[in-house]
Design an enzyme around this catalytic site. Structure first.
Site, PDB file in Angstrom:
ATOM      1  CG  HIS A  16      98.467  87.506  68.152  1.00 20.23           C
ATOM      2  ND1 HIS A  16      97.339  87.377  68.922  1.00 20.23           N
ATOM      3  CD2 HIS A  16      99.507  87.269  69.004  1.00 20.23           C
ATOM      4  CE1 HIS A  16      97.663  87.077  70.166  1.00 20.23           C
ATOM      5  NE2 HIS A  16      98.993  86.997  70.219  1.00 20.23           N
ATOM      6  CG  HIS A  35     104.051  87.014  71.305  1.00 15.33           C
ATOM      7  ND1 HIS A  35     103.692  88.098  72.063  1.00 15.33           N
ATOM      8  CD2 HIS A  35     102.921  86.273  71.151  1.00 15.33           C
ATOM      9  CE1 HIS A  35     102.404  88.017  72.375  1.00 15.33           C
ATOM     10  NE2 HIS A  35     101.919  86.926  71.827  1.00 15.33           N
ATOM     11  CG  HIS A  61      94.813  83.695  71.118  1.00  8.31           C
ATOM     12  ND1 HIS A  61      94.011  83.789  72.243  1.00  8.31           N
ATOM     13  CD2 HIS A  61      96.043  84.131  71.497  1.00  8.31           C
ATOM     14  CE1 HIS A  61      94.718  84.264  73.251  1.00  8.31           C
ATOM     15  NE2 HIS A  61      95.952  84.489  72.812  1.00  8.31           N
ATOM     16  CG  ASP A 107      99.248  75.302  66.741  1.00 11.41           C
ATOM     17  OD1 ASP A 107      98.043  75.032  66.965  1.00 11.41           O
ATOM     18  OD2 ASP A 107     100.036  75.649  67.651  1.00 11.41           O
ATOM     19  CG  ASP A 135      99.957  83.423  70.184  1.00 10.15           C
ATOM     20  OD1 ASP A 135     100.582  84.448  70.515  1.00 10.15           O
ATOM     21  OD2 ASP A 135      99.324  82.725  71.007  1.00 10.15           O
TER      22      ASP A 135
END
Length: 394
Positions: free
Chosen positions: A62, A64, A215, A247, A273
């Site tokens: 996952h 982007h 997520h 994170d 992500d």
């Protein structure tokens, strides 16, 4: 047959001290510990990795974008730049995630990204949106959201020519359960995400074939003691993999610890992500049709407090999991590589250091920082260890 010697091999069942690993072509040919002797390499190429860990190449299911490139830009070169950036941080297998957009744009992005899947640059495509709940849309344009009508879902999957591997949707939407079953029947992962589903609705979706929680905790109905919601449903069901953005901002370390305790490393998939600002300076960036602001590494929809992806890399996700959450490195490596590979059905090829699998691996120093990266038996990034080939251009 290059040989890595005196390494700390991180295997699913523990760390082998003073270990060795041989590669032949694209594959790992053999590996072992100090009680065994590696076969001699005909070309004499050896790398002394004393004091270094060797972990399997990370699998990010996952993401982007990164390195100034986005997968939803419609520009293939940007996608290649994003892959190269994350490769330098140890991600040897990457799924390109899109964001909500106009249907015609999504069809075009999927068709273009499919070329990179066919070229083995990407492992697949993940559609995050537009089939998500308005109330939990996060950094997705609410004006472009829609119900997952079967014909629309099929249209996007067809555009990918077999490259669409996962679709995030909110199962409580009209046609949500039907779409979940349709995706499962097509061999595409249905992922629960950006959802206001109740506990019962989430369990119905799992019964219809949903196998991933996108997520977990983020953009979901929260856990309540009288309405457990989708998080609890996902953690309870052994067949469901749960993604975690570790994170330090998306999920508190104590909650990450709770997720590991509830689901175990073999069901927890570390993800980034990440969006295009990963690896770049703070500032304003596009995310699909929206604008986001990056400040001190945190990404938010411009003018709001809404988190909008991350600037995380998988090496940092692993390090945070070990150092901030206290998960043993072999368990963290499972969640960074083997678990997402299992979720994607590619664990016969990647995800662990094992003879016969691709020679995808990451060399880490004692502080768990990347020293070198090998993909398909070729060094693609590295400093501090001799005899590296130039960086590969993807």
């Amino acid at each position: 047959m290059p040989v890595l010697r005196h390494a700390r091999l991180v295997l699913p069942d523990g760390v082998v001290e003073n270990g060795w690993l041989c590669t032949e072509g694209e594959r790992i040919s053999a590996l072992g510990g100090p009680a065994q002797l590696p076969p001699p390499g005909p070309d004499g190429t050896q790398h002394d990795l004393s004091g270094h860990y060797v972990v399997p190449g990370f699998v990010d299911m996952h993401v982007h974008g990164g390195g100034g490139g986005a997968f939803s830009s419609g520009r293939i070169e940007e996608a290649r730049n994003a892959v190269a950036f994350h490769l330098s941080h140890g991600t040897t297998t990457i799924m390109a995630s899109t964001v909500t957009g106009a249907l015609s744009d999504l069809e075009r992005y999927v068709a273009e990204l499919a070329e990179l899947v066919e070229d083995d640059v990407l492992a697949g495509i993940h559609l995050e949106g537009p089939f998500i709940a308005r109330s939990r849309c996060g950094a997705h344009d609410p004006n472009l959201l829609r119900d997952p009508e079967p014909e629309v879902v099929q249209r996007l999957v067809k555009a990918g020519r077999g490259s669409v591997k996962m679709v995030t949707l909110a199962p409580e939407l009209e046609h949500g359960l039907e779409a979940t079953g349709l995706l499962a029947d097509c061999g595409v992962i249905a992922a629960l995400g950006h959802t206001d589903a109740t506990y019962a609705e989430a369990n119905h979706a799992i019964a219809h074939g949903a196998r991933v929680a996108t997520h977990v905790f983020n953009a979901m109905r929260p856990v309540h003691h009288r309405e457990p919601g989708p998080v609890t449903a996902a953690l309870e069901q052994e067949e469901v993999f749960v993604e975690v953005v570790n994170d330090g901002m998306h999920v508190h370390p104590s909650v990450v610890s709770l997720v590991f305790a509830a689901a175990g490393a073999r069901r927890v998939a570390l993800i980034t992500d990440a969006m295009e600002a990963a690896g770049s300076a703070d500032g304003r960036y596009p995310l699909g049709p929206l604008t986001v602001e990056v400040s001190d590494g945190a990404v938010r929809v411009a003018g709001t407090d809404t988190l909008a992806g991350s600037t995380l890399t998988m090496d940092n996700a692993l390090r945070n999991t070990v150092l901030s959450v206290g998960i043993p490195i072999e368990q963290a490596a499972i969640s960074a590589a083997l678990t997402p590979a299992r979720a994607l059905g590619i664990d016969d090829r990647v995800g662990s250091l094992e003879a016969g699998k691709y020679a995808d691996l990451v060399v880490l120093d004692e502080d768990l920082r990347v020293v070198a990266v090998m993909r398909r038996g070729r060094w693609v990034h590295g400093m501090g260890v001799t005899a590296y080939a130039p960086a590969v251009t993807l």
